[in-house]
Design an enzyme around this catalytic site. Structure first.
Site, short mmCIF file in Angstrom:
data_model
loop_
_atom_site.label_atom_id
_atom_site.label_comp_id
_atom_site.label_asym_id
_atom_site.label_seq_id
_atom_site.Cartn_x
_atom_site.Cartn_y
_atom_site.Cartn_z
N ARG A 136 30.84 -29.98 -43.06
CA ARG A 136 29.56 -30.72 -43.06
C ARG A 136 29.10 -30.90 -41.62
NH1 ARG A 136 31.64 -35.50 -40.83
NH2 ARG A 136 33.72 -36.02 -41.55
N GLU A 172 39.10 -29.05 -36.74
CA GLU A 172 39.72 -30.08 -35.91
C GLU A 172 41.14 -29.68 -35.52
OE1 GLU A 172 37.27 -34.06 -37.12
OE2 GLU A 172 39.28 -33.88 -37.96
P1 ADP Z 1 33.15 -37.36 -37.92
O1 ADP Z 1 34.25 -36.41 -37.63
O2 ADP Z 1 31.87 -36.72 -38.27
O3 ADP Z 1 33.06 -38.43 -36.92
P2 ADP Z 1 34.15 -39.37 -39.65
O4 ADP Z 1 35.56 -39.18 -40.04
O5 ADP Z 1 33.82 -40.45 -38.70
O6 ADP Z 1 33.63 -37.96 -39.26
O7 ADP Z 1 33.29 -39.54 -40.97
C1 ADP Z 1 31.90 -39.54 -40.97
C2 ADP Z 1 31.45 -40.38 -42.10
O8 ADP Z 1 31.95 -39.87 -43.30
C3 ADP Z 1 31.91 -41.80 -42.01
O9 ADP Z 1 30.88 -42.61 -42.52
C4 ADP Z 1 33.15 -41.81 -42.88
O10 ADP Z 1 33.38 -43.10 -43.37
C5 ADP Z 1 32.75 -40.83 -43.94
N1 ADP Z 1 33.86 -40.07 -44.54
C6 ADP Z 1 34.60 -39.13 -43.96
N2 ADP Z 1 35.49 -38.58 -44.81
C7 ADP Z 1 35.31 -39.23 -45.98
C8 ADP Z 1 35.92 -39.12 -47.29
N3 ADP Z 1 36.90 -38.27 -47.57
N4 ADP Z 1 35.47 -39.94 -48.26
C9 ADP Z 1 34.47 -40.80 -48.00
N5 ADP Z 1 33.85 -40.93 -46.81
C10 ADP Z 1 34.27 -40.17 -45.82
P1 ADP Z 2 40.61 -37.53 -41.20
O1 ADP Z 2 40.47 -36.59 -42.34
O2 ADP Z 2 40.74 -38.94 -41.62
O3 ADP Z 2 39.61 -37.29 -40.12
P2 ADP Z 2 42.57 -36.12 -39.54
O4 ADP Z 2 43.63 -35.30 -40.16
O5 ADP Z 2 41.41 -35.41 -38.95
O6 ADP Z 2 42.05 -37.20 -40.60
O7 ADP Z 2 43.22 -37.06 -38.43
C1 ADP Z 2 42.51 -38.11 -37.85
C2 ADP Z 2 43.15 -38.47 -36.51
O8 ADP Z 2 44.50 -38.85 -36.66
C3 ADP Z 2 43.19 -37.35 -35.50
O9 ADP Z 2 41.99 -37.22 -34.80
C4 ADP Z 2 44.34 -37.77 -34.62
O10 ADP Z 2 43.95 -38.75 -33.68
C5 ADP Z 2 45.29 -38.38 -35.60
N1 ADP Z 2 46.25 -37.37 -36.11
C6 ADP Z 2 46.11 -36.62 -37.19
N2 ADP Z 2 47.17 -35.82 -37.36
C7 ADP Z 2 48.01 -36.06 -36.34
C8 ADP Z 2 49.30 -35.57 -35.95
N3 ADP Z 2 49.95 -34.66 -36.67
N4 ADP Z 2 49.85 -36.07 -34.82
C9 ADP Z 2 49.23 -37.00 -34.09
N5 ADP Z 2 48.03 -37.52 -34.40
C10 ADP Z 2 47.42 -37.07 -35.52
MG MG Z 3 39.36 -35.58 -39.07
#
Ligand code: ADP
Ligand code: ADP
Ligand code: MG
Length: 449
Positions: free
Chosen positions: A292, A275
């Site tokens: 995954r 990402e």
């Molecule tokens: P994607 O990038 O595939 O859209 P999401 O962030 O929407 O991923 O997460 C997909 C699923 O995994 C969702 O049901 C979310 O709640 C769950 N999920 C993602 N990261 C975690 C985590 N660290 N712990 C528990 N559930 C998670």
């Molecule tokens: P998760 O593990 O919950 O998916 P991410 O690190 O992928 O968390 O971030 C989820 C979302 O938060 C990103 O898709 C983006 O929209 C926002 N985000 C994350 N990091 C940044 C950043 N440094 N600046 C701006 N937006 C961010």
């Molecule tokens: Mg993410």
């Protein structure tokens, strides 16, 4: 190839895995919680086993119950889907110990990438730009403050074990950072069992662009192009598309090549997603890797013809990737809308309940429609898990055609019994921002304000 595989998930992704297994001639064992006893997806599995009560801690997260079922039913492999145990390195290691192939990367890769601060430093060492920020975990509010002054506000405090859009705090000033640090750390401890935080510069008006990769046991690594996932609410994706309207071929190739080089250095097997955040100057910065299958994988499948879940299983069975990078071609454009049982008129409150009517769009459209769901008329969306009803995916020869197809499909999709996000998805798809392709992660806020 495996004879039998255990599907350690529920809902649409469980059915998706069952279908991929069938295609490969593999039998399936679906485990379910008591709350899912009547879930329509169970009809498609060869064997179904109840592993516990509704709370996921006692069912879909119950490692022992799942492993015991796999052993008892003689499964050679286990597919974790997304969420639940899919990113749990300990679980992957336990599978290995019991000689059950975990369909995913090695426990070691999962551990390396599962800690987001560590993943940042590994990718940086491998030559990929990361968002400016801390080099490791931040140990005190004072350290966070020092670094924030160097970076300049706003900054984002992130839980190193965070996921699912949770565990992030935006801090626009010194005062906000002071208030947030301890609270964020306590929250992270509670939600993820790990209080550690790291810090990134907050990029205003960023786009979320991610790269789908596939790596096999022989060191071959390819990518299937990018997905644009900037339509987010509370950092959770609502609408995704491929390709991204923000990349041209040159940028795509450059981005893809660099990411693959880094992944080769790290060594990665199975499907995974890198990402990135893209700033206004089209600069891409790595934010995290998901080790995954992802919810939005169908848009990549629609434009490449690949079956990513099937590839995951083949890779786990030690088969070589069937395509080299030069054989991967992209055709047309695909958009996915996540249709959730939520009330857009009431702050998107989850709204579980019975689906009294479920009529997928039956209309003549210029492109193609795909619906990934486990739902049938009369079934229930239980309150214990996420509220997704289905994923609606539209494909067109080009982006305008995909948009038209998606609009028609959304307008002709009838779901009754619970409120859904269909009206909001339609609002997004028809908005000026979306149709112009010039949108960023602020789009949802702009549309609901
Ligand atoms: P994607 O990038 O595939 O859209 P999401 O962030 O929407 O991923 O997460 C997909 C699923 O995994 C969702 O049901 C979310 O709640 C769950 N999920 C993602 N990261 C975690 C985590 N660290 N712990 C528990 N559930 C998670
Ligand atoms: P998760 O593990 O919950 O998916 P991410 O690190 O992928 O968390 O971030 C989820 C979302 O938060 C990103 O898709 C983006 O929209 C926002 N985000 C994350 N990091 C940044 C950043 N440094 N600046 C701006 N937006 C961010
Ligand atoms: Mg993410």
């Amino acid at each position: 190839m495996f004879r039998k595989i255990l599907v350690a998930n529920r809902g649409e992704i469980a059915l998706r895995i069952i279908q991929a297994a069938k295609k490969l001639g593999i039998q399936t064992v679906a485990v379910y919680s008591k709350a899912d006893a009547a879930s329509p997806h169970l009809k498609y599995a060869d064997t179904t086993v109840c592993i516990g009560p509704a709370p996921s801690s006692q069912s879909y997260l119950a490692m022992e119950a799942i492993l015991q079922t796999a052993l008892q039913y003689d499964c050679q492999a286990l597919h974790p889907g997304y969420g639940f145990l899919s990113q749990n390195a300990l679980f992957a290691a336990l599978c290995e110990q019991y000689k059950i192939t975990f369909v995913g990367p090695s426990p070691n890769s999962m551990r390396n990438m599962g800690d987001k601060a560590h993943a940042r430093s590994m990718m940086q060492e491998a030559g990929v730009d990361v968002v400016p920020g801390s080099t490791a975990i931040i140990s005190s509010p004072e350290e966070a403050l020092r670094l924030s002054h160097q970076l300049g506000f706003p900054v984002l405090l992130k839980a190193t074990a965070g996921g699912g859009g949770r565990g992030m705090r935006l801090c626009r000033s010194e005062a906000e950072l002071g208030q947030n640090f301890v609270q964020a750390s306590l929250e992270a401890e509670k939600a993820f069992g790990n209080a550690s935080l790291y810090l990134e510069k907050y990029i205003e008006g960023a786009r979320h662009i991610e790269l789908q990769v596939l790596g096999d046991a022989f060191g071959n690594i390819i990518h299937l192009g990018e997905r644009e996932c900037s339509v987010q609410r509370r950092h959770q994706k609502l609408v995704e598309e491929a390709p991204s309207p923000a990349l041209n071929e040159q940028l795509r190739n450059h981005f893809g090549e660099r990411a693959i080089k880094a992944i080769k250095k790290i060594g990665y097997q199975s499907a995974g997603t890198l990402e990135f955040i893209m700033d206004a100057e089209s600069h891409l910065y790595f934010i995290e890797m998901n080790t995954r299958i992802q919810v939005e994988h169908p848009v990549s499948e629609m434009i490449t013809g690949a079956d990513i879940v099937e590839e995951q299983i083949r890779i786990a069975a030690q088969h070589e990737l069937r395509k080299k990078q030069k054989d991967v071609t992209f055709q047309g454009h695909a958009i996915e809308c996540r249709i959730n049982a939520e009330d857009p008129a009431n702050h998107f409150q989850p709204h579980p309940g019975q689906i009294t009517r479920f009529r997928p769009p039956q209309v003549e459209v210029p492109g193609k429609i795909r619906i990934d769901t486990f739902v049938e008329e009369g079934c229930h969306i239980p309150p214990f898990y996420d509220s997704m009803i289905c994923k609606l995916i539209a494909w067109g020869k080009n982006r305008p055609e995909a948009i038209t197809t998606m609009q028609t499909a959304l307008k002709n999709f009838v779901i009754e019994g619970v409120p859904t996000t269909i009206p909001f998805a339609l609002q997004v798809i028809q908005s000026k921002q979306f149709t112009s392709g010039k949108y960023d992660t602020r789009i949802v806020e702009e549309l609901i304000s």
